[in-house]
Write a protein that holds these residues in place. Structure first.
Motif, PDB file in Angstrom:
ATOM      1  N   SER A  30     -61.575 -98.026  -4.153  1.00  0.00           N
ATOM      2  CA  SER A  30     -62.615 -97.151  -3.599  1.00  0.00           C
ATOM      3  C   SER A  30     -62.652 -97.239  -2.076  1.00  0.00           C
ATOM      4  O   SER A  30     -62.758 -96.214  -1.388  1.00  0.00           O
ATOM      5  CB  SER A  30     -63.983 -97.519  -4.178  1.00  0.00           C
ATOM      6  N   ASP A  31     -62.541 -98.437  -1.546  1.00  0.00           N
ATOM      7  CA  ASP A  31     -62.518 -98.609  -0.088  1.00  0.00           C
ATOM      8  C   ASP A  31     -61.293 -97.927   0.521  1.00  0.00           C
ATOM      9  O   ASP A  31     -61.378 -97.360   1.614  1.00  0.00           O
ATOM     10  CB  ASP A  31     -62.557-100.085   0.287  1.00  0.00           C
ATOM     11  N   ARG A  32     -60.162 -97.971  -0.166  1.00  0.00           N
ATOM     12  CA  ARG A  32     -58.957 -97.279   0.328  1.00  0.00           C
ATOM     13  C   ARG A  32     -59.188 -95.775   0.382  1.00  0.00           C
ATOM     14  O   ARG A  32     -58.810 -95.112   1.338  1.00  0.00           O
ATOM     15  CB  ARG A  32     -57.742 -97.592  -0.538  1.00  0.00           C
ATOM     16  N   VAL A  33     -59.790 -95.225  -0.661  1.00  0.00           N
ATOM     17  CA  VAL A  33     -60.089 -93.796  -0.669  1.00  0.00           C
ATOM     18  C   VAL A  33     -61.011 -93.454   0.499  1.00  0.00           C
ATOM     19  O   VAL A  33     -60.816 -92.454   1.192  1.00  0.00           O
ATOM     20  CB  VAL A  33     -60.703 -93.356  -2.020  1.00  0.00           C
ATOM     21  N   GLY A  34     -62.005 -94.314   0.747  1.00  0.00           N
ATOM     22  CA  GLY A  34     -62.932 -94.081   1.850  1.00  0.00           C
ATOM     23  C   GLY A  34     -62.273 -94.117   3.212  1.00  0.00           C
ATOM     24  O   GLY A  34     -62.753 -93.494   4.157  1.00  0.00           O
ATOM     25  N   ALA A  35     -61.154 -94.837   3.334  1.00  0.00           N
ATOM     26  CA  ALA A  35     -60.460 -94.977   4.626  1.00  0.00           C
ATOM     27  C   ALA A  35     -59.282 -94.016   4.769  1.00  0.00           C
ATOM     28  O   ALA A  35     -58.630 -93.992   5.811  1.00  0.00           O
ATOM     29  CB  ALA A  35     -59.965 -96.418   4.781  1.00  0.00           C
ATOM     30  N   THR A  36     -59.013 -93.222   3.741  1.00  0.00           N
ATOM     31  CA  THR A  36     -57.865 -92.312   3.762  1.00  0.00           C
ATOM     32  C   THR A  36     -58.293 -90.948   4.291  1.00  0.00           C
ATOM     33  O   THR A  36     -59.252 -90.361   3.791  1.00  0.00           O
ATOM     34  CB  THR A  36     -57.278 -92.162   2.342  1.00  0.00           C
ATOM     35  N   GLU A  37     -57.574 -90.456   5.271  1.00  0.00           N
ATOM     36  CA  GLU A  37     -57.898 -89.144   5.828  1.00  0.00           C
ATOM     37  C   GLU A  37     -57.335 -88.008   4.992  1.00  0.00           C
ATOM     38  O   GLU A  37     -57.929 -86.939   4.909  1.00  0.00           O
ATOM     39  CB  GLU A  37     -57.383 -89.039   7.261  1.00  0.00           C
ATOM     40  N   LEU A  38     -56.179 -88.238   4.367  1.00  0.00           N
ATOM     41  CA  LEU A  38     -55.549 -87.197   3.570  1.00  0.00           C
ATOM     42  C   LEU A  38     -54.760 -87.862   2.449  1.00  0.00           C
ATOM     43  O   LEU A  38     -53.967 -88.775   2.697  1.00  0.00           O
ATOM     44  CB  LEU A  38     -54.598 -86.357   4.447  1.00  0.00           C
TER      45      LEU A  38
ATOM     46  N   ARG B 234     -67.637 -89.526  -5.513  1.00  0.00           N
ATOM     47  CA  ARG B 234     -68.021 -88.773  -4.319  1.00  0.00           C
ATOM     48  C   ARG B 234     -66.934 -88.837  -3.271  1.00  0.00           C
ATOM     49  O   ARG B 234     -66.537 -87.814  -2.708  1.00  0.00           O
ATOM     50  CB  ARG B 234     -69.329 -89.318  -3.734  1.00  0.00           C
ATOM     51  N   ARG B 235     -66.413 -90.039  -3.013  1.00  0.00           N
ATOM     52  CA  ARG B 235     -65.339 -90.194  -2.026  1.00  0.00           C
ATOM     53  C   ARG B 235     -64.111 -89.369  -2.420  1.00  0.00           C
ATOM     54  O   ARG B 235     -63.501 -88.716  -1.584  1.00  0.00           O
ATOM     55  CB  ARG B 235     -64.947 -91.666  -1.886  1.00  0.00           C
ATOM     56  N   TRP B 236     -63.756 -89.421  -3.692  1.00  0.00           N
ATOM     57  CA  TRP B 236     -62.563 -88.713  -4.147  1.00  0.00           C
ATOM     58  C   TRP B 236     -62.732 -87.211  -3.997  1.00  0.00           C
ATOM     59  O   TRP B 236     -61.838 -86.523  -3.511  1.00  0.00           O
ATOM     60  CB  TRP B 236     -62.241 -89.079  -5.598  1.00  0.00           C
ATOM     61  N   ARG B 237     -63.873 -86.678  -4.417  1.00  0.00           N
ATOM     62  CA  ARG B 237     -64.099 -85.226  -4.307  1.00  0.00           C
ATOM     63  C   ARG B 237     -64.071 -84.766  -2.851  1.00  0.00           C
ATOM     64  O   ARG B 237     -63.549 -83.699  -2.544  1.00  0.00           O
ATOM     65  CB  ARG B 237     -65.441 -84.846  -4.922  1.00  0.00           C
ATOM     66  N   ASP B 238     -64.656 -85.560  -1.949  1.00  0.00           N
ATOM     67  CA  ASP B 238     -64.777 -85.158  -0.546  1.00  0.00           C
ATOM     68  C   ASP B 238     -63.500 -85.344   0.261  1.00  0.00           C
ATOM     69  O   ASP B 238     -63.299 -84.665   1.264  1.00  0.00           O
ATOM     70  CB  ASP B 238     -65.908 -85.940   0.139  1.00  0.00           C
TER      71      ASP B 238
ATOM     72  N   LEU C  57     -46.875 -83.047   8.219  1.00  0.00           N
ATOM     73  CA  LEU C  57     -48.180 -83.699   8.212  1.00  0.00           C
ATOM     74  C   LEU C  57     -48.142 -85.037   8.956  1.00  0.00           C
ATOM     75  O   LEU C  57     -49.087 -85.389   9.658  1.00  0.00           O
ATOM     76  CB  LEU C  57     -48.660 -83.911   6.774  1.00  0.00           C
ATOM     77  N   LYS C  58     -47.055 -85.785   8.789  1.00  0.00           N
ATOM     78  CA  LYS C  58     -46.915 -87.063   9.504  1.00  0.00           C
ATOM     79  C   LYS C  58     -46.902 -86.863  11.010  1.00  0.00           C
ATOM     80  O   LYS C  58     -47.393 -87.703  11.758  1.00  0.00           O
ATOM     81  CB  LYS C  58     -45.619 -87.779   9.095  1.00  0.00           C
ATOM     82  N   GLY C  59     -46.350 -85.754  11.463  1.00  0.00           N
ATOM     83  CA  GLY C  59     -46.250 -85.478  12.886  1.00  0.00           C
ATOM     84  C   GLY C  59     -47.563 -85.087  13.531  1.00  0.00           C
ATOM     85  O   GLY C  59     -47.669 -85.063  14.762  1.00  0.00           O
ATOM     86  N   GLU C  60     -48.576 -84.797  12.742  1.00  0.00           N
ATOM     87  CA  GLU C  60     -49.883 -84.432  13.275  1.00  0.00           C
ATOM     88  C   GLU C  60     -50.649 -85.672  13.720  1.00  0.00           C
ATOM     89  O   GLU C  60     -50.371 -86.785  13.279  1.00  0.00           O
ATOM     90  CB  GLU C  60     -50.712 -83.716  12.209  1.00  0.00           C
ATOM     91  N   ASP C  61     -51.617 -85.450  14.590  1.00  0.00           N
ATOM     92  CA  ASP C  61     -52.547 -86.516  14.937  1.00  0.00           C
ATOM     93  C   ASP C  61     -53.503 -86.710  13.772  1.00  0.00           C
ATOM     94  O   ASP C  61     -53.826 -85.761  13.058  1.00  0.00           O
ATOM     95  CB  ASP C  61     -53.344 -86.149  16.190  1.00  0.00           C
ATOM     96  N   GLY C  62     -53.967 -87.916  13.596  1.00  0.00           N
ATOM     97  CA  GLY C  62     -54.938 -88.158  12.543  1.00  0.00           C
ATOM     98  C   GLY C  62     -54.804 -89.527  11.940  1.00  0.00           C
ATOM     99  O   GLY C  62     -53.939 -90.320  12.315  1.00  0.00           O
ATOM    100  N   GLY C  63     -55.687 -89.762  10.986  1.00  0.00           N
ATOM    101  CA  GLY C  63     -55.732 -91.042  10.303  1.00  0.00           C
ATOM    102  C   GLY C  63     -54.706 -91.147   9.208  1.00  0.00           C
ATOM    103  O   GLY C  63     -53.893 -90.241   8.993  1.00  0.00           O
TER     104      GLY C  63
END
Length: 187
Positions: free
Chosen positions: A37-45, A78-82, A113-119
């Protein structure tokens, strides 16, 4: 540039699913569930192959509406849906829950996607991850190893044309003999 992480539950003999896509062999605990769950919360995509998408989308969109849903399940659902998600499939035509569908070349889209800025991005589904692995796109491997031998099924790792050297980042043990190992690809 984004980091691409391949993280899944795995049997001690290296499989993410038994024949028939059976996932019933995994050892679960509240601590393991909270880690995911914490991993899902920290994943941007999140990037999903079709089979893993089918499994996740069949359960998590309404898991928080089931009788007896725990606070941890409510939070994960909730984290997964969002969480923004991309599903790679040429066999389905629609997706929901903050998700877009890509029917074209997965490696090309993942590279873009890897080439984009982001988390961080997490890739799930061993078949999709195998294509990214062969293309040298995975930056980190996270294995949540259950103490069970299932003998055959869908392997975590694919056959590679060259060695991939890794640096150990973390180990952690969980109840039931589950062991987390996390590695960074040496570049």
């Amino acid at each position: 540039m984004r980091k691409l992480i391949f993280a899944m539950n795995v049997s001690l003999d290296g499989y993410v699913a038994a024949p028939g896509d059976d996932l019933g062999w995994g050892v679960s605990s509240d601590e393991v569930f909270q880690y995911w769950s914490d991993r899902v919360g920290a994943t941007e995509l999140a990037l999903y192959g079709r089979r893993l998408w089918d499994a996740m989308s069949a359960h998590w969109p309404t898991a928080d509406q089931q009788p007896g849903a725990t606070p941890a399940v409510l939070e994960y659902a909730r984290r997964w849906r969002d969480m923004p998600k991309v599903v790679f499939s040429a066999t389905i035509s629609t997706v929901d829950w903050s998700t877009r569908l890509v029917a074209g070349d997965a490696v090309t889209e993942i590279s873009r996607l890897k080439g984009e800025d982001g988390g961080p991005m997490e890739i799930g589904g061993a078949t999709l991850a195998a294509a990214a692995m062969r293309a040298g796109l995975i930056d980190e491997y996270v294995l949540m190893t259950s103490p069970v031998l299932i003998g055959r099924g869908l392997p975590f790792f694919t056959a590679l044309d060259r060695w991939v050297e890794l640096d150990l980042l973390e180990t952690r043990s969980f109840p039931g003999g589950v062991l987390l190992t996390r590695y960074r690809t040496r570049r």
